[in-house]
Design a protein around this motif. Structure first.
Motif, PDB file in Angstrom:
ATOM      1  N   ARG A 443       0.813  -1.221   0.000  1.00 51.69           N
ATOM      2  CA  ARG A 443       0.000   0.000   0.000  1.00 51.69           C
ATOM      3  C   ARG A 443       0.844   1.269   0.000  1.00 51.69           C
ATOM      4  O   ARG A 443       0.327   2.364   0.201  1.00 51.69           O
ATOM      5  N   GLY A 444       2.153   1.114  -0.209  1.00 58.06           N
ATOM      6  CA  GLY A 444       2.997   2.288  -0.435  1.00 58.06           C
ATOM      7  C   GLY A 444       3.832   2.761   0.731  1.00 58.06           C
ATOM      8  O   GLY A 444       4.355   3.879   0.703  1.00 58.06           O
ATOM      9  N   ASN A 445       4.007   1.945   1.764  1.00 59.58           N
ATOM     10  CA  ASN A 445       4.837   2.355   2.890  1.00 59.58           C
ATOM     11  C   ASN A 445       6.308   2.114   2.560  1.00 59.58           C
ATOM     12  O   ASN A 445       6.805   0.989   2.613  1.00 59.58           O
ATOM     13  N   VAL A 446       7.018   3.187   2.246  1.00 57.36           N
ATOM     14  CA  VAL A 446       8.418   3.071   1.821  1.00 57.36           C
ATOM     15  C   VAL A 446       9.353   2.780   2.996  1.00 57.36           C
ATOM     16  O   VAL A 446      10.511   2.412   2.789  1.00 57.36           O
ATOM     17  N   ASN A 447       8.857   2.942   4.213  1.00 59.49           N
ATOM     18  CA  ASN A 447       9.711   2.766   5.387  1.00 59.49           C
ATOM     19  C   ASN A 447       9.813   1.323   5.863  1.00 59.49           C
ATOM     20  O   ASN A 447      10.568   1.038   6.806  1.00 59.49           O
ATOM     21  N   VAL A 448       9.068   0.417   5.243  1.00 63.39           N
ATOM     22  CA  VAL A 448       9.107  -0.985   5.678  1.00 63.39           C
ATOM     23  C   VAL A 448       9.688  -1.915   4.621  1.00 63.39           C
ATOM     24  O   VAL A 448       9.766  -3.119   4.845  1.00 63.39           O
ATOM     25  N   VAL A 449      10.102  -1.362   3.488  1.00 63.70           N
ATOM     26  CA  VAL A 449      10.594  -2.214   2.395  1.00 63.70           C
ATOM     27  C   VAL A 449      11.834  -2.981   2.836  1.00 63.70           C
ATOM     28  O   VAL A 449      11.943  -4.201   2.621  1.00 63.70           O
ATOM     29  N   HIS A 450      12.780  -2.311   3.475  1.00 63.97           N
ATOM     30  CA  HIS A 450      13.995  -3.009   3.925  1.00 63.97           C
ATOM     31  C   HIS A 450      13.675  -3.992   5.046  1.00 63.97           C
ATOM     32  O   HIS A 450      14.304  -5.038   5.148  1.00 63.97           O
ATOM     33  N   HIS A 451      12.691  -3.651   5.881  1.00 65.29           N
ATOM     34  CA  HIS A 451      12.253  -4.596   6.911  1.00 65.29           C
ATOM     35  C   HIS A 451      11.746  -5.895   6.270  1.00 65.29           C
ATOM     36  O   HIS A 451      12.067  -7.004   6.726  1.00 65.29           O
ATOM     37  N   LEU A 452      10.952  -5.731   5.241  1.00 68.07           N
ATOM     38  CA  LEU A 452      10.378  -6.893   4.568  1.00 68.07           C
ATOM     39  C   LEU A 452      11.469  -7.766   3.953  1.00 68.07           C
ATOM     40  O   LEU A 452      11.404  -9.000   4.046  1.00 68.07           O
ATOM     41  N   PHE A 453      12.488  -7.146   3.361  1.00 68.35           N
ATOM     42  CA  PHE A 453      13.590  -7.925   2.780  1.00 68.35           C
ATOM     43  C   PHE A 453      14.354  -8.703   3.863  1.00 68.35           C
ATOM     44  O   PHE A 453      14.741  -9.857   3.655  1.00 68.35           O
ATOM     45  N   ILE A 454      14.594  -8.073   5.016  1.00 67.10           N
ATOM     46  CA  ILE A 454      15.279  -8.777   6.110  1.00 67.10           C
ATOM     47  C   ILE A 454      14.466  -9.988   6.552  1.00 67.10           C
ATOM     48  O   ILE A 454      15.002 -11.087   6.745  1.00 67.10           O
ATOM     49  N   LEU A 455      13.164  -9.796   6.703  1.00 67.73           N
ATOM     50  CA  LEU A 455      12.302 -10.896   7.137  1.00 67.73           C
ATOM     51  C   LEU A 455      12.230 -12.001   6.083  1.00 67.73           C
ATOM     52  O   LEU A 455      12.227 -13.192   6.427  1.00 67.73           O
ATOM     53  N   GLU A 456      12.191 -11.629   4.822  1.00 65.46           N
ATOM     54  CA  GLU A 456      12.167 -12.639   3.759  1.00 65.46           C
ATOM     55  C   GLU A 456      13.479 -13.421   3.724  1.00 65.46           C
ATOM     56  O   GLU A 456      13.480 -14.636   3.456  1.00 65.46           O
ATOM     57  N   ALA A 457      14.578 -12.721   4.017  1.00 68.46           N
ATOM     58  CA  ALA A 457      15.876 -13.406   4.067  1.00 68.46           C
ATOM     59  C   ALA A 457      15.903 -14.421   5.205  1.00 68.46           C
ATOM     60  O   ALA A 457      16.319 -15.578   5.018  1.00 68.46           O
ATOM     61  N   GLU A 458      15.455 -14.020   6.385  1.00 74.25           N
ATOM     62  CA  GLU A 458      15.450 -14.936   7.526  1.00 74.25           C
ATOM     63  C   GLU A 458      14.439 -16.068   7.338  1.00 74.25           C
ATOM     64  O   GLU A 458      14.654 -17.186   7.804  1.00 74.25           O
ATOM     65  N   HIS A 459      13.353 -15.771   6.649  1.00 74.09           N
ATOM     66  CA  HIS A 459      12.370 -16.825   6.344  1.00 74.09           C
ATOM     67  C   HIS A 459      12.979 -17.844   5.386  1.00 74.09           C
ATOM     68  O   HIS A 459      12.760 -19.066   5.512  1.00 74.09           O
ATOM     69  N   ALA A 460      13.762 -17.357   4.421  1.00 68.65           N
ATOM     70  CA  ALA A 460      14.447 -18.261   3.491  1.00 68.65           C
ATOM     71  C   ALA A 460      15.482 -19.105   4.230  1.00 68.65           C
ATOM     72  O   ALA A 460      15.648 -20.302   3.946  1.00 68.65           O
ATOM     73  N   VAL A 461      16.187 -18.503   5.191  1.00 70.56           N
ATOM     74  CA  VAL A 461      17.140 -19.264   6.008  1.00 70.56           C
ATOM     75  C   VAL A 461      16.417 -20.383   6.761  1.00 70.56           C
ATOM     76  O   VAL A 461      16.887 -21.523   6.823  1.00 70.56           O
ATOM     77  N   LEU A 462      15.267 -20.058   7.303  1.00 67.65           N
ATOM     78  CA  LEU A 462      14.477 -21.044   8.043  1.00 67.65           C
ATOM     79  C   LEU A 462      14.086 -22.220   7.158  1.00 67.65           C
ATOM     80  O   LEU A 462      14.084 -23.376   7.599  1.00 67.65           O
ATOM     81  N   ASN A 463      13.776 -21.933   5.896  1.00 69.90           N
ATOM     82  CA  ASN A 463      13.329 -22.978   4.962  1.00 69.90           C
ATOM     83  C   ASN A 463      14.462 -23.582   4.146  1.00 69.90           C
ATOM     84  O   ASN A 463      14.221 -24.390   3.241  1.00 69.90           O
ATOM     85  N   GLY A 464      15.728 -23.183   4.441  1.00 68.39           N
ATOM     86  CA  GLY A 464      16.883 -23.748   3.746  1.00 68.39           C
ATOM     87  C   GLY A 464      17.058 -23.266   2.322  1.00 68.39           C
ATOM     88  O   GLY A 464      17.737 -23.911   1.517  1.00 68.39           O
ATOM     89  N   LYS A 465      16.474 -22.109   1.970  1.00 71.96           N
ATOM     90  CA  LYS A 465      16.600 -21.559   0.612  1.00 71.96           C
ATOM     91  C   LYS A 465      17.731 -20.537   0.608  1.00 71.96           C
ATOM     92  O   LYS A 465      17.517 -19.329   0.739  1.00 71.96           O
ATOM     93  N   ASN A 466      18.941 -21.030   0.446  1.00 79.59           N
ATOM     94  CA  ASN A 466      20.123 -20.188   0.602  1.00 79.59           C
ATOM     95  C   ASN A 466      20.240 -19.110  -0.475  1.00 79.59           C
ATOM     96  O   ASN A 466      20.669 -17.989  -0.197  1.00 79.59           O
TER      97      ASN A 466
END
Length: 619
Positions: A443-466
């Motif tokens: 919905r256009g919140n530019v202040n959470v984009v980097h937060h989302l990338f960090i969380l997606e990275a850690e989620h990928a680590v959790l699922n073994g998607k290096n």
């Protein structure tokens, strides 16, 4: 004559001078002033109470308020002192008493007043639908061009609702929508008043935050600011700007863009005598510069100056928020760490006694900030579980956004170290919070984009998607750098380093840890390994054991082999101590001094346990 002179002095923000004029006027009229000139005496007491409130003379203020309220006069004539009473009760943390007084006054005026209890979701949705029907397709310009309210009774009720909204936000946030809807409804039906801007700003807060309609919320914020341009709206200007800059614009604009306007309206609020709203702006700005990652030493200096101002103005509520933030900054810098924990716990106790849910939530956010940055995941999980649904007490603010990110990251890290049912539970909680952040980003919140990338990275680590983890970490680092979130960039680098080292990739592991160190140095935070090393030294000195120093020496050698930079002076001191084995030597004092230089003795339990087990500290 004294009344006119006092009013003129108040208009020029010379409230100390105004207070003298009002007092002189009352003395001139004497003990029979109410009988001799009732109207002048009422104005002298009402204006005098306001001057005493602004200058912090609360004893004199209360005497004047009680004098007016004790008179058998019309409710509308008691409005001015009733308003000052509400503001003073709020400032000293008596929120429930302030709410009761506001609701009672509105009932005496014969106006509708909600019941003082949690509002159900059904009630909130029902009232929202009613407001939507009244708004129809009105633009911000259409709203700003509504006729002026000409009913004094409704205007007083609107002003009371403005104060009421501030109090219920802190102790019963589910009532906030009902107050905002009532204010907007009155404006749409009866016309614009000086409280209309804050009413529409409050509606914007709800639309941007819990209702998930940030663009509609910005339109309401725009309407509020257009109304401010009308004559006679000066009294609510500072409060309205506080609402729009703190609760509306950060949902679609960079958080950095709110910092200068908040400082401007802090200064303008003081000029017009609206010290409450001015201090709200000051506090909000302080938290925003922390969230964007300004240098901690500069934040500390600014907060220390702010605390001096808030103390002088007797703004107790704002002062507690400022002290909480300053304590967190010092903890991150490694200053008075143990004392900092005691201060935060004391603020929590005060907030609990006042039933101040907003302050409790803010302190828990600050605690979680420290736990996450230093990756104390067990403490972080315990806090998140104990604190409960913190977001409901931080509605619309960037506090709620940042807490959601920290909460999601905590759950992901807990899931990575768990197994079985607990892992599934942590993963489910993480998915729920990540879904919220993903929705804000869409919905256009530019202040959470980097937060989302960090969380997606850690989620990928959790699922073994290096591969996905690597891409997301790189995107998080790039985005946080571009948007100016320095501390989040440091965190992203450190998380990436841990991931690559776990994969056996020492090259990228070392690269990211060095980048994290550079960010930490720029931000002014005490690096995580230095906190651990400082505690190792303290532990070794405290038990005066040769074996303990031997383990410490080996631990530091291991850290050096991992290319973690240590102060050579500290390593040399431990080396010499290891060779001397003399607990009474001067070297012991040097170790203590170096420990203080490195940054205190934050209690990292893992390090203490591993020293005792002749193992290597986990860094």
């Amino acid at each position: 004559m004294n009344l006119k002179a006092g009013v003129k002095a108040s208009e020029n923000a010379a409230f100390d001078t105004a207070k003298v004029y009002f007092e002189t006027g009352r003395e001139t009229l004497g003990s029979r002033g109410w009988e001799v000139d009732y109207r002048t005496m009422l104005d002298l007491c009402s204006h005098g109470a306001n001057a005493c409130f602004v200058t912090g003379d609360f004893d004199s203020m209360n005497e004047l308020i009680d004098e007016v309220l004790s008179k058998d006069i019309d409710t509308k004539e008691k409005y001015r002192v009733s308003e000052i009473k509400l503001k003073s009760l709020h400032n000293i943390g008596k929120f429930n008493e302030s709410i009761d007084a506001a609701l009672d006054f509105n009932r005496q005026l014969g106006l509708p007043a909600p019941k003082k209890k949690p509002a159900s979701t059904f009630t909130i949705i029902r009232e929202y639908i009613r407001v939507k029907r009244l708004l129809k397709n009105k633009t911000a310009e259409d709203i700003a061009n509504l006729p002026r309210l000409d009913d004094e009774r409704y205007e007083m009720g609107q002003r009371m609702n403005e104060h009421l909204a501030t109090c219920v936000y802190q102790v019963e946030p589910t009532m906030v929508p009902l107050i905002a809807f009532q204010s907007v409804t009155t404006t749409l039906k009866h016309g614009l008043s000086s409280s209309s801007p804050s009413g529409f700003a409050g509606l914007g807060l709800l639309l941007c935050g819990p209702f998930g309609k940030p663009h509609e919320g910005r339109e309401m914020a725009k309407a509020a600011e257009l109304i401010l341009e009308k004559p006679g709206m000066r009294s609510s200007a500072t409060y309205t700007k506080f609402l729009t800059q703190s609760f509306c614009y950060h949902w679609t604009l960079p958080l950095q863009d709110t910092i200068e306007p908040l400082l401007e309206w802090y200064q303008r609020g003081l000029e017009i005598g609206d010290t409450d709203s001015a201090c709200y702006c000051l506090n909000s700005r302080s938290y925003h510069i922390f969230f964007v990652g300004r240098a901690l030493d500069s934040i500390q200096k600014e907060l220390e100056a702010s605390i001096s101002v808030l103390t002088q103005l007797k703004q107790d509520e704002s002062l507690l928020h400022c002290i909480g933030l300053l304590t967190t900054v010092k903890k991150l810098r490694g200053i008075d760490d143990d004392a900092g924990d005691e201060i935060l716990d004391s603020i929590l106790a005060t907030a609990a006694s006042n039933r101040d849910s907003f302050l409790c939530a803010t302190v828990n956010l600050m605690k979680l900030e420290v736990f996450v940055f230093y990756q104390e995941w067990k403490n972080a999980v315990d806090l998140v579980r104990k604190a409960g649904n913190v977001r409901q007490f931080l509605i619309g603010s960037f506090h709620s956004v940042h807490y959601t990110f920290l909460e999601a990251l905590t759950y992901l890290k807990a899931a990575q170290s768990a197994s079985g049912w607990k892992k599934r539970q942590m993963k489910k909680c993480a998915h729920k919070t990540i879904h919220l952040i993903r929705g804000w980003a869409k919905r256009g919140n530019v202040n959470v984009v980097h937060h989302l990338f960090i969380l997606e990275a850690e989620h990928a680590v959790l699922n073994g998607k290096n591969r996905k983890a690597k891409e997301s970490f790189n995107a998080a680092i790039t985005t946080s750098s571009r948007n100016g979130f320095l501390h989040d960039r440091a965190l992203a680098h450190e998380l990436a380093s841990a991931h690559f080292r776990a994969q056996g990739d020492d090259y990228f592991g070392n690269y990211h840890i060095e980048c994290s160190r550079a960010c930490c140095q720029e931000w002014g935070v005490l690096e995580r390994d230095k906190k651990g090393i400082a505690y190792c030294v303290t532990r070794a000195v405290s038990i005066s054991s040769n074996l303990a120093y031997s383990r410490l020496y080996n631990s530091m050698r291991k850290l050096l082999s991992q290319r973690i930079i240590l102060r050579t002076r500290l390593v040399r001191a431990v080396e010499e101590w290891y060779s001397l084995y003399n607990p009474n030597s001067v070297m012991r004092q040097e170790l203590l001094g170096l420990n203080s230089e490195v940054g205190g003795k934050r209690g990292i339990v893992i390090v203490e346990e591993k020293i005792e087990k002749d193992s290597i500290p986990a860094i």
